[in-house]
Design an enzyme around this catalytic site. Structure first.
Site, PDB file in Angstrom:
ATOM      1  N   GLU A  71      52.473  -4.495  27.307  1.00  0.00           N
ATOM      2  CA  GLU A  71      52.275  -3.245  28.050  1.00  0.00           C
ATOM      3  C   GLU A  71      51.615  -2.181  27.176  1.00  0.00           C
ATOM      4  O   GLU A  71      50.645  -1.551  27.582  1.00  0.00           O
ATOM      5  CB  GLU A  71      53.610  -2.708  28.582  1.00  0.00           C
ATOM      6  CG  GLU A  71      53.389  -1.392  29.330  1.00  0.00           C
ATOM      7  CD  GLU A  71      54.635  -0.805  29.965  1.00  0.00           C
ATOM      8  OE1 GLU A  71      55.754  -1.106  29.515  1.00  0.00           O
ATOM      9  OE2 GLU A  71      54.465  -0.032  30.909  1.00  0.00           O
ATOM     10  N   ASP A  91      57.012  -6.758  27.953  1.00  0.00           N
ATOM     11  CA  ASP A  91      57.322  -5.338  28.176  1.00  0.00           C
ATOM     12  C   ASP A  91      58.398  -4.985  27.144  1.00  0.00           C
ATOM     13  O   ASP A  91      59.548  -5.419  27.264  1.00  0.00           O
ATOM     14  CB  ASP A  91      57.833  -5.095  29.595  1.00  0.00           C
ATOM     15  CG  ASP A  91      57.836  -3.604  29.919  1.00  0.00           C
ATOM     16  OD1 ASP A  91      57.886  -2.795  28.971  1.00  0.00           O
ATOM     17  OD2 ASP A  91      57.785  -3.252  31.113  1.00  0.00           O
ATOM     18  N   ILE A  93      59.998  -2.215  26.341  1.00  0.00           N
ATOM     19  CA  ILE A  93      61.126  -1.504  26.960  1.00  0.00           C
ATOM     20  C   ILE A  93      60.735  -1.287  28.417  1.00  0.00           C
ATOM     21  O   ILE A  93      59.855  -0.480  28.724  1.00  0.00           O
ATOM     22  CB  ILE A  93      61.399  -0.140  26.284  1.00  0.00           C
ATOM     23  CG1 ILE A  93      61.735  -0.332  24.801  1.00  0.00           C
ATOM     24  CG2 ILE A  93      62.532   0.595  27.007  1.00  0.00           C
ATOM     25  CD1 ILE A  93      62.093   0.961  24.056  1.00  0.00           C
ATOM     26  N   ASP A  94      61.354  -2.039  29.304  1.00  0.00           N
ATOM     27  CA  ASP A  94      61.099  -1.789  30.723  1.00  0.00           C
ATOM     28  C   ASP A  94      62.188  -0.842  31.213  1.00  0.00           C
ATOM     29  O   ASP A  94      63.371  -1.033  30.938  1.00  0.00           O
ATOM     30  CB  ASP A  94      61.112  -3.082  31.539  1.00  0.00           C
ATOM     31  CG  ASP A  94      60.671  -2.793  32.965  1.00  0.00           C
ATOM     32  OD1 ASP A  94      59.538  -2.297  33.130  1.00  0.00           O
ATOM     33  OD2 ASP A  94      61.454  -3.013  33.894  1.00  0.00           O
ATOM     34  N   THR A  96      61.383   2.651  30.773  1.00  0.00           N
ATOM     35  CA  THR A  96      61.251   3.641  29.689  1.00  0.00           C
ATOM     36  C   THR A  96      61.809   5.003  30.119  1.00  0.00           C
ATOM     37  O   THR A  96      62.445   5.698  29.315  1.00  0.00           O
ATOM     38  CB  THR A  96      59.776   3.765  29.236  1.00  0.00           C
ATOM     39  OG1 THR A  96      59.330   2.471  28.835  1.00  0.00           O
ATOM     40  CG2 THR A  96      59.620   4.713  28.061  1.00  0.00           C
ATOM     41  N   ASP A 220      55.977  -6.372  33.690  1.00  0.00           N
ATOM     42  CA  ASP A 220      57.211  -6.046  34.416  1.00  0.00           C
ATOM     43  C   ASP A 220      57.763  -7.276  35.143  1.00  0.00           C
ATOM     44  O   ASP A 220      58.942  -7.313  35.483  1.00  0.00           O
ATOM     45  CB  ASP A 220      56.940  -4.965  35.478  1.00  0.00           C
ATOM     46  CG  ASP A 220      56.469  -3.645  34.889  1.00  0.00           C
ATOM     47  OD1 ASP A 220      57.147  -3.142  33.993  1.00  0.00           O
ATOM     48  OD2 ASP A 220      55.424  -3.120  35.334  1.00  0.00           O
TER      49      ASP A 220
HETATM   50  C1  IPD Z   1      58.329   0.844  34.900  1.00  0.00           C
HETATM   51  C2  IPD Z   1      59.601   0.274  35.472  1.00  0.00           C
HETATM   52  C3  IPD Z   1      59.921   0.909  36.808  1.00  0.00           C
HETATM   53  C4  IPD Z   1      58.778   0.786  37.777  1.00  0.00           C
HETATM   54  C5  IPD Z   1      57.507   1.369  37.176  1.00  0.00           C
HETATM   55  C6  IPD Z   1      57.193   0.680  35.866  1.00  0.00           C
HETATM   56  P1  IPD Z   1      58.045   0.884  32.238  1.00  0.00           P
HETATM   57  O1  IPD Z   1      57.987   0.156  33.697  1.00  0.00           O
HETATM   58  O2  IPD Z   1      59.518  -1.106  35.638  1.00  0.00           O
HETATM   59  O3  IPD Z   1      61.030   0.284  37.379  1.00  0.00           O
HETATM   60  O4  IPD Z   1      59.108   1.451  38.971  1.00  0.00           O
HETATM   61  O5  IPD Z   1      56.437   1.192  38.081  1.00  0.00           O
HETATM   62  O6  IPD Z   1      56.021   1.246  35.314  1.00  0.00           O
HETATM   63  O7  IPD Z   1      56.896   1.849  32.230  1.00  0.00           O
HETATM   64  O8  IPD Z   1      59.345   1.546  32.137  1.00  0.00           O
HETATM   65  O9  IPD Z   1      57.857  -0.246  31.276  1.00  0.00           O
END
Ligand code: IPD
Length: 279
Positions: A71, A91, A93-94, A96, A220
Site C-alpha cells: 500500500e 497492507d 496497517i489496515d 490506519t 486490503d
Molecule cells: C482502509 C480500511 C478501511 C476502508 C478504506 C481503506 P487503510 O485502509 O481498509 O476499512 O474503508 O477504504 O482505505 O488506509 O487503513 O490501510
C-alpha cells in the site's frame, strides 16, 4: 508453486507478520506522526511505512525472485500490477484511521498470490491478539483453530459490514448513504469496522455475515479473500459477478444466497467506465 513451497512462504511470512505486529502493538499506544495521502482522511503514519519496509525487506531476502504490491510503496509511486509471478500483497496497517485513534480494530495483512490465485493469507490484529491464517485448499484458522463462515442466508438475520471508505466524492457518499438506507430496515444490524481486512477476517470467522465496499486496494483484500474462501464463504465483485482483486470493489458473504440478494439491492457506484481498475 507446490505445497512445500507454499508452506515455506507461509512460515517465513508468519514470522515477519508477528514481528510487524509487535511494532503495531507498541506504536498504537504512542503519539503518531500522521501524513495524508489522497485526501485528508486517507492517512499514513511512520508505523505504516516502517512495517511495510520490515515485511518487504524480510520477504525479499527469503524470496528474491518474488514481486511485491504494498500500500505505502504504491502511494509513494511504485507500480501496482498483478502478474502471474508470485506476488506478496501487503497492507502494513489496515485501519490506519483506527490505529491513529488507538481503536483496536487494526491489523497487518499479507497475501501471497501466484498465477492470479491466492495461496497464502495472514491477517494479524496484534492489539486483540487475533491471528487469522489460510493456505489454499487447507482451511482458515484463528489462533490455530479452524474457522468457518456463519452460513447465514437470511438477510433479516444478517450482520452487515457497510464500510464508508475514505473517498468524499459526493456521488460516492450519496451511494453509500442510499445503500445504508436500503439495507438498514432489512438487516439484523449494520456496522463499519474501519478495517476492511479485519472485517473480511471476521466474516471468515462467522462474526458477521456480509461486507461490501467500493474503494479498496488489492492490499486490503488479498489475504481476506483467501480467508473467506477457505472458510466456506463467497467473494464477488460488487454486482455479484466474479471477483477481481485489481478492481476496487468487493462483496463477500457467508453464503451465495445472501451475497446475491444484497448485490441485487445495492445501488452501484462506478467512478470510471472500467470500474476503477488498478494498475
Ligand atoms: C482502509 C480500511 C478501511 C476502508 C478504506 C481503506 P487503510 O485502509 O481498509 O476499512 O474503508 O477504504 O482505505 O488506509 O487503513 O490501510
Amino acid at each position: 508453486m507446490d505445497s512445500a513451497e507454499i508452506e515455506q512462504c507461509f512460515e517465513v511470512a508468519l514470522g515477519l507478520v508477528k514481528e510487524a505486529g509487535q511494532v503495531v502493538r507498541e506504536a498504537i499506544k504512542k503519539q503518531k506522526t500522521i501524513e495524508t495521502k489522497s485526501c485528508n482522511v486517507d492517512l499514513v503514519t511512520e508505523s505504516d511505512k516502517a512495517v511495510e519496509k520490515l515485511l518487504i525487506e524480510g520477504l525479499a531476502k527469503a524470496f528474491p525472485s518474488h514481486k511485491f504490491i504494498g500500500e505505502e510503496s504504491t502511494a509513494a509511486g511504485a507500480k501496482c500490477v498483478l502478474t502471474h509471478d508470485p506476488t506478496w500483497i501487503i497492507d502494513p496497517i489496515d485501519g490506519t484511521m483506527n490505529f491513529v485513534h488507538s481503536l483496536p480494530y487494526t491489523c497487518v495483512s499479507v497475501g501471497l498470490w501466484a498465477g492470479k490465485e491466492a495461496l497464502v493469507g495472514i491477517i494479524f490484529n496484534p492489539v486483540l491478539d487475533q491471528m487469522f491464517t489460510a493456505k489454499k485448499g487447507q482451511g482458515a484458522y484463528l489462533n490455530g483453530e479452524r474457522i468457518r463462515v456463519s452460513g447465514q442466508k437470511d438477510l433479516s438475520q444478517a450482520l452487515i459490514f457497510a464500510e464508508m471508505g475514505t473517498s468524499r466524492d459526493p456521488e460516492k457518499v450519496k451511494t453509500v448513504l442510499t445503500n445504508l438506507t436500503t439495507l438498514m430496515p432489512r438487516a439484523h444490524g449494520l456496522r463499519d469496522c474501519g478495517s476492511a481486512a479485519v472485517s473480511m477476517a471476521y466474516i471468515a470467522a462467522g462474526f458477521a455475515d456480509i461486507l461490501f465496499h467500493y474503494g479498496l486496494g488489492p492490499w486490503d483484500m488479498a489475504a481476506g479473500a483467501l480467508l473467506v474462501w477457505e472458510a466456506g464463504g463467497v467473494v464477488y465483485g460488487l454486482e455479484g459477478g466474479p471477483f477481481d482483486l485489481m478492481r476496487r470493489r468487493v462483496l463477500c458473504a457467508s453464503s451465495p444466497e445472501l451475497a446475491q440478494e444484497v448485490a441485487g439491492l445495492l445501488t452501484q457506484y462506478q467512478p470510471t467506465p472500467d470500474g476503477d481498475l488498478m494498475g
